[in-house]
Design a protein around this motif. Structure first.
Motif, PDB file in Angstrom:
ATOM      1  N   PHE A  25       0.890  -1.218  -0.001  1.00 55.69           N
ATOM      2  CA  PHE A  25       0.116   0.072   0.007  1.00 55.69           C
ATOM      3  C   PHE A  25       1.074   1.376  -0.087  1.00 55.69           C
ATOM      4  N   HIS A  38       3.164  -4.453 -10.515  1.00 54.38           N
ATOM      5  CA  HIS A  38       1.811  -4.843 -10.163  1.00 54.38           C
ATOM      6  C   HIS A  38       1.540  -4.326  -8.745  1.00 54.38           C
ATOM      7  N   TYR A  65       0.310  -0.981  -9.619  1.00 53.55           N
ATOM      8  CA  TYR A  65      -0.597  -1.354 -10.505  1.00 53.55           C
ATOM      9  C   TYR A  65      -2.113  -1.742 -10.015  1.00 53.55           C
ATOM     10  N   ARG A  66      -1.778  -2.706  -9.011  1.00 51.30           N
ATOM     11  CA  ARG A  66      -3.012  -3.232  -8.182  1.00 51.30           C
ATOM     12  C   ARG A  66      -3.209  -2.892  -6.681  1.00 51.30           C
ATOM     13  N   PRO A  67      -3.577  -1.678  -6.599  1.00 50.97           N
ATOM     14  CA  PRO A  67      -3.450  -1.126  -5.136  1.00 50.97           C
ATOM     15  C   PRO A  67      -4.659  -1.847  -4.332  1.00 50.97           C
ATOM     16  N   GLY A  68      -4.155  -2.074  -3.166  1.00 52.05           N
ATOM     17  CA  GLY A  68      -5.250  -2.793  -2.162  1.00 52.05           C
ATOM     18  C   GLY A  68      -5.188  -4.141  -2.406  1.00 52.05           C
ATOM     19  N   VAL A  69      -4.731  -4.794  -3.163  1.00 47.90           N
ATOM     20  CA  VAL A  69      -5.070  -6.105  -3.509  1.00 47.90           C
ATOM     21  C   VAL A  69      -3.956  -6.798  -2.840  1.00 47.90           C
ATOM     22  N   PRO A  70      -4.284  -7.806  -2.070  1.00 47.05           N
ATOM     23  CA  PRO A  70      -3.118  -8.825  -1.472  1.00 47.05           C
ATOM     24  C   PRO A  70      -2.464  -9.696  -2.102  1.00 47.05           C
TER      25      PRO A  70
END
Lengths: 388, 388
Positions: free
Chosen positions: B316, B370, B373-378
């Motif tokens: 994050f 990523h 590129y993929r904020p908040g995704v674990p």
């Protein structure tokens, strides 16, 4: 077979008649699930007997997130476009063509694998209902294929042939609209509940008000309900069209005039805000407080897609809504659950009244406030309640 | 016992001599781990034999995150303070007293459970080295207890008796500094590697330049190395003091004068940015580009704590660094790994050269990009490589 869930430090029901505030919060609560539906909610001390028991050990439970806006049928990767954008390139929807080319070239198996992977990723983050759009095929066959695949995993399938004008129709938008409203609609309608248009006169790739009206009207005649990508990049006609035509939701709502807000306040169309897009395109956020002050129903969704926002995390969107749009944690959690259900016109999800689908999310935390208080941390997951 | 890790689509080594760019990126790579250390890195096609093999199936691998600033020994919850702040209340460090009261009242078992839970949560998100501060005890016994507990889980323990002036010393800062530099330091030094001060003349609760100098000088005399909470709320003397005294890191660096930037550029002190704090206090972000342009070494850390920032997610912080501080994904990932290692003066972590600790993080994605590129995704977790 019934299951009693106990040890719920805080239960968000979204039913103000049974608990505190707009979220209908019960503390030290329990819930009984039977045959896939909520059968009872109330204080843990008054819980009835059930066939089986799950103790969540002092955690908070809420309705599973309802993500009413996602694009999950695609191939390819646009991390490089994202990186360029973060260095200053502007987002205008043009990169969608990259995903269209990759999606057309992909096999069903590749698309199905990616799609199911993303749906599983969402469920692991607490999302139990997701809407899925086509829009990266843009031929009759490829759009129908996308919707067939989407229908394998959700009833909330949306035909978005009018996502962008594909390269082979450049300069011939009218011809492409004729395709979308003709053979493409015919092939897609059997697999779709909804029709959607990227209405954005400010983008050379999307559709103006007239084209949007044509597509939505044709979709309705084919039995589909309406939703609109509206007012993302400019204060175009999308929001007012959505309200006029009775669309369930106008999505984005980033650039709104007074007339747009008045229209939303006077109609039944939900304003679905997608703050992950503004995060990932470094754009100004929608003015949620203005909409809430006007009495508009606000939903939050991810817009999960490989270009403008590749998050699948509703919790992240809740945190952004609080930080960037000044929604309270209460408003944001409502918008991500009951709001999403309103945007999909689904009375059976987004709340935990008896009769609701037993779609529960559980937090590794004692309160729903932690969704904003612990940004980026994967504290929420769907709770598996075995049905038999 | 050696382990060969194969199927690495992209390997971030942080060794520019073996791969592309500042991150030393190798594609289609492999890595051999033996006796807890990196034994070999190179192209998958040239991988040597090993006793065991782990295939990561086309994922990216990077050095585990080095989170060089965290406050993990505490009890209580400040979600309500967070909610009030999001509604407009200002952050000035005053809420720390709430956590101090809860922490003093908690048993060792409660504190240990919370601490270990957070460390496990961090590891599950790819963090393999974490610095942990005291600072919620603020008595001789409670500070020493916090450091004893922290030392159970990390060698990077930091004595932060000078976090705030506790309520019982209100108006008697000099007396409290005498306690901190006297009996408290004596009790804490055996359990700590570092000493730290919240230097913030703009806060009624923290310490001015003179007090900061007094505490740091005493700490050094007791054998501790230095770090400073500097320039978080105002352009105070913290950064220049940190550089003058040779501190390993000046943390926060949100409000900097030209003289501060010049000092950092001319010294060996790392500027550790904590953008989660600005996210969770709705404050302006530090100017990372100005620091990078001046040639300052920049680290990213979470500042995980129950008040100003309760995220434990380095991913994050990377996403925030890119979105809000205009760091490139490359700069942000370097800062979260090699930068953190520099801030802790740890030559054995933050990179994957042969000889490094075998602290690997693996992404459910093909590229380190990523993470932004993929904020908040674990998508990132520590990779467990069994040692025997």
């Amino acid at each position: 077979m019934s299951t009693l869930v106990t040890g719920i430090a805080e239960l968000v029901t979204n039913d103000p008649s049974v608990g505190e505030g707009p979220l209908g919060v019960l503390t030290d609560a329990a819930i009984v699930v039977a045959d896939g539906a909520v059968a009872w909610v109330g204080p843990g001390s008054a819980a009835p007997a059930a066939d089986r028991r799950i103790d969540v050990g002092g955690r908070a439970v809420l309705p599973g997130f309802v993500d009413s806006h996602a694009h999950l049928v695609f191939a390819g990767d646009r991390a490089a476009e994202f990186e360029a954008r973060m260095s200053g390139a502007r987002y205008d929807g043009g990169g969608i063509g990259t995903t269209v080319a990759a999606t057309r070239a992909a096999s069903d198996e590749v698309l199905r694998g990616r799609l199911r992977g993303l749906v599983a990723e969402m469920r692991a983050q607490g999302t139990t209902t997701v809407e899925i759009k086509s829009g990266y095929g843009l031929t009759v066959e490829d759009e129908a294929r996308a919707l067939r695949l989407a229908a394998e995993v959700t009833p909330e399938t949306t035909f978005l042939g009018a996502h962008v004008v594909p390269a082979e129709y450049a300069g011939r938008t009218d011809d492409y609209v004729a395709l979308v409203t003709g053979p493409m609609l015919e092939a897609c309608a059997p697999h779709a509940r909804w029709i959607d248009v990227f209405c954005e006169p400010a983008s050379a790739h999307a559709f103006d008000g007239d084209a949007t009206r044509t597509v939505l009207t044709a979709g309705r005649a084919a039995g589909l309900d309406l939703r609109v990508h509206a007012n993302q990049l400019s204060a175009g006609p999308g929001v007012r069209l959505a309200v006029e035509l009775g669309a369930a939701s106008a999505d984005h709502c980033t650039h709104l005039t007074e007339a747009d807000v008045d229209a939303l306040a006077g109609g039944s169309t939900v304003a679905t805000l997608l703050p992950g897009v503004e995060f990932s395109t470094r754009s100004p956020y929608p003015d949620a407080r203005r909409l809430l002050a006007a009495g508009v129903t606000v939903a939050l969704a991810t817009d999960c897609n490989p270009g403008s926002c590749f998050t699948s995390s509703m919790a992240f969107c809740v945190a952004l809504a609080v930080r960037e749009m000044r929604m309270t944690p209460t408003e944001a959690v409502w918008a991500a659950t009951a709001g999403g259900a309103a945007a999909l016109r689904r009375p059976d999800v987004g709340h935990l009244r008896p009769g609701a689908r037993a779609d529960l999310a559980v937090l590794d935390a004692p309160s729903y406030r932690h969704l904003a208080y612990r940004p980026g941390v994967p504290i929420v997951r769907a709770l598996d309640v075995p049905d038999r």
